[in-house]
Design a protein around this motif. Structure first.
Motif, short mmCIF file in Angstrom:
data_model
loop_
_atom_site.label_atom_id
_atom_site.label_comp_id
_atom_site.label_asym_id
_atom_site.label_seq_id
_atom_site.Cartn_x
_atom_site.Cartn_y
_atom_site.Cartn_z
N CYS A 35 0.83 -1.21 0.00
CA CYS A 35 0.00 0.00 0.00
C CYS A 35 0.85 1.25 0.00
CB CYS A 35 -0.94 -0.01 1.20
SG CYS A 35 -2.28 -1.21 1.04
N TRP A 38 2.17 1.65 -3.50
CA TRP A 38 1.07 1.93 -4.43
C TRP A 38 0.51 3.33 -4.21
CZ3 TRP A 38 -4.43 2.16 -3.89
CH2 TRP A 38 -5.12 2.11 -5.09
N LEU A 39 0.39 3.77 -2.94
CA LEU A 39 -0.25 5.05 -2.65
C LEU A 39 0.67 6.26 -2.79
CD1 LEU A 39 -2.49 4.23 0.44
CD2 LEU A 39 -3.24 4.94 -1.83
N PRO A 41 2.79 7.49 -5.03
CA PRO A 41 2.69 8.34 -6.22
C PRO A 41 1.28 8.90 -6.43
CG PRO A 41 3.03 6.04 -6.85
CD PRO A 41 3.11 6.10 -5.37
N ARG A 42 0.27 8.29 -5.81
CA ARG A 42 -1.11 8.74 -6.03
C ARG A 42 -1.51 9.88 -5.11
NH1 ARG A 42 -0.47 3.87 -7.77
NH2 ARG A 42 -1.76 2.96 -9.39
N ILE A 43 -1.11 9.83 -3.84
CA ILE A 43 -1.54 10.87 -2.90
C ILE A 43 -0.39 11.76 -2.44
CG2 ILE A 43 -3.45 9.46 -2.08
CD1 ILE A 43 -1.89 8.95 0.50
N ASN A 47 1.55 13.35 2.28
CA ASN A 47 0.24 12.88 2.72
C ASN A 47 0.30 11.45 3.23
OD1 ASN A 47 -0.89 15.32 2.01
ND2 ASN A 47 -1.62 14.62 0.03
N LEU A 48 1.03 10.61 2.53
CA LEU A 48 1.16 9.23 2.95
C LEU A 48 1.81 9.12 4.32
CD1 LEU A 48 1.03 6.14 2.19
CD2 LEU A 48 3.38 6.44 1.46
#
Length: 108
Positions: A35, A38-39, A41-43, A47-48
Motif C-alpha cells: 500500500c 502503491w499510494l 505516487p497517487r496521494i 500525505n502518505l
C-alpha cells in the motif's frame, strides 16, 4: 536465509507449525509495504507519511488503553488524547490545507 537452514523445502515445511499471529503479521506487513508503494505516487509522500504516523499513533493509543495483544494497560490520559488531537489537526491541514485556504478566500 532458507538455504542456510537446509533449503527452501525445509524452511517451508515449518510454516504450518508457526503461530497464526506470525502468519497474519507477515501478511499485514507485506500489505502495508504494498500500500505504501502503491499510494505514494497517487496521494503524495507527505500525505502518505502523515497518514501512516497518525495511524500508528491512534493504534498505539488503543493498544495501550485496552491492553490489546498482551500489552500492559496504560489508560489514555487527557494529555495523550490532546496530543493525538493536535496530530490529527496537523494531518487535516496537511491533507486539506489548500482546499481550506481556497474556501476561506472565496468566502471573504
Amino acid at each position: 536465509m532458507a538455504f542456510l537452514r537446509g533449503g527452501l523445502a525445509d524452511s517451508l515445511s515449518i510454516v504450518p507449525a508457526q503461530p497464526a499471529w506470525r502468519l497474519v503479521g507477515g501478511i499485514l506487513g507485506a500489505g502495508a509495504i504494498f500500500c505504501t508503494v502503491w499510494l505514494a505516487p497517487r496521494i503524495g509522500l507527505a500525505n502518505l507519511l502523515v497518514l501512516v504516523i497518525a495511524g500508528q499513533l491512534l493504534s498505539s493509543l488503543a493498544l495501550d488503553h485496552f491492553g490489546l495483544l498482551g500489552m500492559v494497560v496504560r489508560p489514555a490520559a487527557a494529555v495523550k488524547i490532546a496530543g493525538a488531537s493536535i496530530v490529527l489537526l496537523g494531518v487535516s491541514v496537511t491533507l486539506f490545507g489548500e482546499r481550506m485556504i481556497a474556501l476561506l478566500t472565496r468566502a471573504f
